[in-house]
Write a protein that holds these residues in place. Structure first.
Motif, PDB file in Angstrom:
ATOM      1  N   LYS A   1       0.830  -1.204   0.000  1.00 29.38           N
ATOM      2  CA  LYS A   1       0.000   0.000   0.000  1.00 29.38           C
ATOM      3  C   LYS A   1       0.868   1.260   0.000  1.00 29.38           C
ATOM      4  CE  LYS A   1      -3.662   2.351   2.567  1.00 29.38           C
ATOM      5  NZ  LYS A   1      -4.553   2.288   3.766  1.00 29.38           N
ATOM      6  N   GLU A   2       1.886   1.250   0.854  1.00 29.50           N
ATOM      7  CA  GLU A   2       2.813   2.382   0.933  1.00 29.50           C
ATOM      8  C   GLU A   2       3.541   2.579  -0.393  1.00 29.50           C
ATOM      9  OE1 GLU A   2       6.791   2.442   3.217  1.00 29.50           O
ATOM     10  OE2 GLU A   2       5.325   3.219   4.643  1.00 29.50           O
TER      11      GLU A   2
ATOM     12  N   PRO B   1      -8.376   3.414  -4.203  1.00 33.73           N
ATOM     13  CA  PRO B   1      -7.841   2.320  -3.372  1.00 33.73           C
ATOM     14  C   PRO B   1      -8.497   0.967  -3.670  1.00 33.73           C
ATOM     15  CG  PRO B   1      -8.203   4.271  -2.033  1.00 33.73           C
ATOM     16  CD  PRO B   1      -8.786   4.565  -3.389  1.00 33.73           C
ATOM     17  N   LYS B   2      -9.742   1.000  -4.134  1.00 33.25           N
ATOM     18  CA  LYS B   2     -10.434  -0.246  -4.456  1.00 33.25           C
ATOM     19  C   LYS B   2      -9.752  -0.977  -5.609  1.00 33.25           C
ATOM     20  CE  LYS B   2     -13.747  -0.111  -1.418  1.00 33.25           C
ATOM     21  NZ  LYS B   2     -13.804  -1.119  -0.328  1.00 33.25           N
TER      22      LYS B   2
ATOM     23  N   ASP C   1      -7.149 -12.918   3.353  1.00 31.72           N
ATOM     24  CA  ASP C   1      -7.467 -11.535   3.715  1.00 31.72           C
ATOM     25  C   ASP C   1      -8.010 -10.757   2.531  1.00 31.72           C
ATOM     26  OD1 ASP C   1      -4.798  -9.465   2.897  1.00 31.72           O
ATOM     27  OD2 ASP C   1      -4.750 -11.610   2.535  1.00 31.72           O
ATOM     28  N   SER C   2      -7.921 -11.307   1.324  1.00 39.10           N
ATOM     29  CA  SER C   2      -8.344 -10.579   0.126  1.00 39.10           C
ATOM     30  C   SER C   2      -9.662 -11.124  -0.406  1.00 39.10           C
ATOM     31  CB  SER C   2      -7.285 -10.676  -0.974  1.00 39.10           C
ATOM     32  OG  SER C   2      -7.262 -11.971  -1.547  1.00 39.10           O
TER      33      SER C   2
ATOM     34  N   LEU D   1      -6.060  -5.267   5.669  1.00 42.56           N
ATOM     35  CA  LEU D   1      -6.339  -3.918   5.165  1.00 42.56           C
ATOM     36  C   LEU D   1      -7.677  -3.824   4.437  1.00 42.56           C
ATOM     37  CD1 LEU D   1      -2.873  -2.783   3.716  1.00 42.56           C
ATOM     38  CD2 LEU D   1      -3.772  -2.536   6.033  1.00 42.56           C
ATOM     39  N   ILE D   2      -8.148  -4.925   3.905  1.00 42.88           N
ATOM     40  CA  ILE D   2      -9.367  -4.932   3.089  1.00 42.88           C
ATOM     41  C   ILE D   2     -10.578  -5.284   3.931  1.00 42.88           C
ATOM     42  CG2 ILE D   2     -10.512  -5.984   1.098  1.00 42.88           C
ATOM     43  CD1 ILE D   2      -7.741  -6.579  -0.048  1.00 42.88           C
ATOM     44  N   GLU D   3     -11.584  -4.423   3.875  1.00 38.30           N
ATOM     45  CA  GLU D   3     -12.826  -4.700   4.577  1.00 38.30           C
ATOM     46  C   GLU D   3     -13.655  -5.710   3.773  1.00 38.30           C
ATOM     47  OE1 GLU D   3     -14.115  -3.780   7.590  1.00 38.30           O
ATOM     48  OE2 GLU D   3     -12.098  -3.025   7.960  1.00 38.30           O
ATOM     49  N   PRO D   4     -14.326  -6.628   4.442  1.00 39.96           N
ATOM     50  CA  PRO D   4     -15.154  -7.604   3.717  1.00 39.96           C
ATOM     51  C   PRO D   4     -16.279  -6.919   2.961  1.00 39.96           C
ATOM     52  CG  PRO D   4     -15.520  -7.731   6.102  1.00 39.96           C
ATOM     53  CD  PRO D   4     -14.339  -6.846   5.897  1.00 39.96           C
TER      54      PRO D   4
END
Length: 218
Positions: free
Chosen positions: A21-22, A37-38, A168-169, A189-192
């Motif tokens: 992300k950074e 970001p999506k 997580d993805s 980092l990713i919201e469901p």
């Protein structure tokens, strides 16, 4: 009956998604581009070739090969510095799985050399896994294609509905669902999204919660 557990790597075992992300933020500024970001989230779990193909369609004047090379150089530099941590509960979960005779696999869209480097930096032995599948094994057939998980199922000779996949993805969860596995999202980092909420067996905040979940079956 759950007989095996498959781990993703970035975002599940290590908090390396923060580095990606950074890298996106810094390198995008360098190249004078900006994207939602999506879009970055949609790349998680996909092969490098697929990411490049999508970028070429969106940024017609961008030298995508050079851009991705710069991104990966930044990420590799941070990895080599050890600028990441083992996710909370990972070692405890591995210990629990070993002591309760579960089969354990690693299935990641990273290549073999990157896997070996990351585990070595954190002094972790890849022998903890009974089987490893990586980008080298699936080519362009990356998540959400379930091939990477199907190879584990075939190697273990265990039906997919007896195997948990820790991801997580969103692409990883879709791949697990598409292959008939038991998808469990461990948030990073990713919201469901709606798909994850509807189709995940569970959505957990950390790997300690996976241990508690498995204990209910023993």
């Amino acid at each position: 009956m759950i007989k095996a557990v498959i781990f993703d790597m970035d975002g599940v075992i290590f908090n390396t998604e923060n580095i990606w992300k950074e890298a996106d933020i810094k390198i995008n500024k360098l190249y004078g581009i900006e994207f939602d970001p999506k879009l970055r989230e949609s790349f998680c779990g996909k092969s490098e070739d697929e990411i490049k193909e999508e970028l070429k369609k969106i940024f017609l004047s961008l030298d995508v090969d050079e851009y991705r090379k710069t991104i990966k150089e930044y990420v590799n530099s941070e990895i080599e510095k050890g600028s990441f941590e083992i996710k909370k509960g990972f070692l405890e979960l591995i210990y629990y799985l070993k002591n309760n005779n579960y089969k354990i696999a690693l299935a990641t869209s990273s290549d073999k050399l990157r896997i070996e480097k990351i585990f070595k930096i954190k002094n972790l032995n890849l022998d903890m896994f009974d089987y490893i599948v990586c980008a080298d094994d699936v080519g362009k057939n990356s998540k959400p294609n379930p091939l990477i998980f199907n190879l584990v199922s075939k190697n273990f000779n265990i039906n997919s509905n007896n195997i948990i996949v820790l991801e997580d993805s969103i692409n990883g969860i879709e791949a697990a669902f598409n292959g008939g596995f038991i998808p469990i999202m461990v948030k990073d980092l990713i919201e469901p999204n709606e798909f994850c909420i509807k189709n995940c067996e569970k959505i957990f905040n950390d790997l300690f919660e996976v241990i508690d979940y498995l204990k209910a079956f023993n």
